[in-house]
Scaffold this motif. Structure first.
Motif: not given
Lengths: 247, 201, 222
Positions: A115, A150, A153-154, A157-158, A161-163, C52, C171, C173-174, C181, C191-192, C204
């Motif tokens: 990404l 981004p 974050f990517l 953080v990404f 992520l929980p998923q 999801l 820009l 994507i995140f 989520t 989801l945890k 964000y």
């Protein structure tokens, strides 16, 4: 300094590569001998992050000074950042195949760097859309500023992520479980890749600066003398009222 | 642009230059304008007249040099009017004037006198897309003089205007030189006569 | 934020007046959202959707509809030649905030309509309406600010329409991931610490709306 860097690279790189084959195979891997790709895979994303950060700083400096040299530095930094993003992906894909049995694992760190690559491919697409160097520099710098959010974050953080669940053994490095010869080779190659990156970045930025000067000065490295350029002068017209009358 | 602290000075330009790639349009240009001055900028096509005016209006950045104003509020005290300047097709004449006033944080004032002055009194509720090019030029003049600026920068004033329009230009020029300073880019001999200073690019 | 709000609302009012006379932006966004939900409905038909996957579809539709339609507020100024009007009369902060505010309004309307259609037409069950709403609203704000900025960056290019979409998607994507989520959690995916997605989305949104005017003020004059 540059000479020293070249000597360190010329002597250090073969020695470090040789050293990487001297250390014993890593335990707990499907193909332990191929686990050595880690020595290269580890510094690549760090270099990419450093270069993206440098590119951000150069972009900011361009917007503050409007000096094309900063845009050239930013372009060079982003070019090498892109290269290291691709090298991270390539070494990751290889590692994935030999250790996990598939080229692509949908691992969040793999995906996050894929990404990130789209974010910085867009940077180069944007640059190519502006033929005017000033507009190109200005808008690319604006994008670099916007893209850093981004990117952060990517990258950081990404993968948390929980998923998503990662195969990456982050704890091995974060908790100091990388020991002995493996740790030493990792540090050696980290330093050498860092020196190599700084050297090739400098070469690239310097060549782009020279190309820029040649393009702007009709094939010369010197700027035209002030007297060679049209320097118009405001003159007072004869029918104009005198200073006392004008205001 | 930075304000200069001299009441008579309207504009002070030092060493201003502009280049496009390898080509310098002009370099090292100095301009000093005081109240009552009218600078006429002339030159061949492509000599950089419009670019210079855009730099002076703050629409573009110079490659080198500094510009200093003798006033604080640029949005209100510096105006620019040009043939290639566009207006919003879907907004009416009155809405344009309201928008410009609001952007300058000016209190709403009736526009009828201004509209009469520029000859748009019968078109105030017409959208700009339904105006002729001459009427659109009058709208641009109205927008430029609405805030009674200290500096008016005007590119090719008489183009697209009829005889009455040219009279309007002469009137606006006269009023502007009484209020502040004016910069005109023109190759029209009639308009050149307004000038107190000349600059050939 | 500029000291006076008047110029911001003047820019917003201009966008609103123009939009109310042409209805081009909201109809484009609305149509893309509507058609996308109809297509998703036709594809999924009787299949029960994993929360999801459903959340992924929801955010893909919102993001692409925004990336296509929202940068228009800046692109049309360059096309019409009216960009100089703003440079003459306004400050960059007022222009950015005014246009972003308009795009946020447009995006909020599109998100509400899209969410209603999504919940009615697709086989999903809403478990946490508050998380779903908060996540959607914060996402709409973040998407609108980011797309507005992408439009401002791409506007001076000759291929501005394609370019603005090409740069706004990376820009965003995140943001899609964060949105997924929060929405997946709201739709019942266990989801945890999934509620952190909603908090992340709000953070964000704040970050993008703060960054936008700073970047725009540096690039609005060449």
């Amino acid at each position: 300094m540059e000479k020293l860097s070249r000597w360190v690279l010329m002597l250090g790189m073969p020695l470090a590569i040789w050293h990487s084959y001297l250390v014993g195979d890593a335990a707990g891997f499907m193909n332990p001998e191929f686990a050595r790709i880690f020595f290269w895979h580890f510094p690549f994303p760090i270099m990419a992050t450093g270069l993206v950060s440098a590119g951000l700083w150069f972009s900011w400096k361009y917007l503050k000074t409007r000096d094309q040299a900063w845009d050239i530095r930013s372009q060079s930094a982003h070019e090498y950042a892109m290269l290291f993003i691709l090298l991270t992906l390539a070494s990751g894909v290889f590692f994935s195949k030999v250790q996990w049995g598939a080229w692509w694992q949908n691992d969040p760190r793999q995906v996050s760097f894929l990404l990130v690559s789209t974010v910085y491919i867009a940077y180069f697409v944007l640059r190519s859309a502006f033929p005017d160097p000033d507009k190109r520099a200005q808008n690319a710098a604006g994008y670099a500023l916007a893209a850093f959010l981004p990117f952060l974050f990517l990258t950081f953080v990404f993968p948390r992520l929980p998923q998503v669940e990662s195969f990456h053994p982050s704890e091995t490095i974060m908790k100091g479980r990388l020991k002995g010869g493996y740790a030493l080779v990792t540090v050696e190659l980290m330093i050498l890749v860092w020196i190599l990156t700084a050297w090739v970045y400098k070469l690239r930025a310097r060549s782009l600066l020279i190309a820029h000067k040649l393009e702007n000065n009709y094939g010369s490295l010197e700027s035209p003398r002030r007297s060679d350029v049209n320097a118009p002068v405001v003159r007072r017209l004869p029918n104009a009222p005198s200073d006392g009358e004008s205001s | 642009m930075y304000p200069v602290h001299n009441e008579d000075v309207i504009l002070q330009v030092r060493g201003i230059s502009k280049r496009f790639g390898p080509r310098w349009l002009f370099r090292g240009l100095d301009i000093d304008l005081e109240a009552g001055d009218c600078l006429i900028v002339t030159g061949k096509n492509g000599s950089g007249k419009s670019t210079l005016l855009k730099l002076l209006a703050g629409l573009e950045r110079p490659t080198e040099g500094t510009l200093q104003n003798g006033f604080d509020n640029e949005q209100s005290n510096r105006s620019y009017c040009a043939l290639d300047q566009a207006v919003f097709p879907a907004l009416t004449v009155t809405e344009h004037l309201e928008l410009a006033a609001q952007l300058r944080s000016q209190s709403p004032t009736p526009h009828s006198e201004l509209l009469t002055q520029v000859g748009l009194q019968d078109h105030q509720n017409h959208q700009a897309q339904h105006l002729s090019s001459g009427l659109r030029s009058r709208l641009k003049i109205a927008l430029a003089i609405q805030s009674q600026p200290k500096l008016l920068i005007w590119d090719e004033p008489g183009v697209a205007l009829d005889e009455a329009g040219r009279e309007l230009v002469a009137k606006v020029v006269k009023e502007q030189t009484q209020r502040g300073a004016l910069i005109l880019a023109t190759n029209d001999p009639e308009e050149r006569r307004f000038g107190t200073h000349a600059l050939e690019l | 934020m500029p000291s006076s709000y008047k110029p911001i609302f003047a820019v917003f009012r201009k966008e609103w007046l123009t939009e109310s006379r042409t209805l081009s932006g909201i109809t484009t966004t609305g149509l893309i959202c509507f058609v996308s939900v109809v297509i998703l409905n036709a594809i999924t038909f009787t299949t029960k959707l994993n929360p999801l996957v459903a959340a992924g579809m929801y955010w893909m539709v919102l993001t692409f509809s925004a990336a296509i339609s929202l940068p228009r507020t800046f692109l049309q100024e360059e096309e019409q030649g009216t960009a100089d009007f703003w440079r003459l009369f306004a400050t960059p902060e007022a222009v950015f905030w005014g246009k972003a505010l308009f795009n946020i309004t447009q995006m909020l309307i599109a998100t509400v309509l899209m969410s209603v259609m999504f919940l009615i037409m697709l086989p999903v069950k809403l478990q946490n309406p508050i998380a779903f709403t908060l996540n959607g609203l914060a996402g709409a704000v973040a998407i609108a600010s980011t797309s507005t900025l992408a439009g401002a960056i791409a506007a001076p290019a000759s291929n501005r329409a394609a370019l603005s979409t090409a740069i706004s998607v990376p820009l965003l994507i995140f943001l899609i991931n964060l949105g997924i989520t929060g929405t997946a959690t709201a739709l019942g995916e266990g989801l945890k610490s999934g509620e952190n997605g909603v908090i992340g989305m709000i953070a964000y949104a704040i970050a993008t709306t703060t960054l936008g005017p700073v970047v725009y003020s540096k690039i609005w004059k060449s």
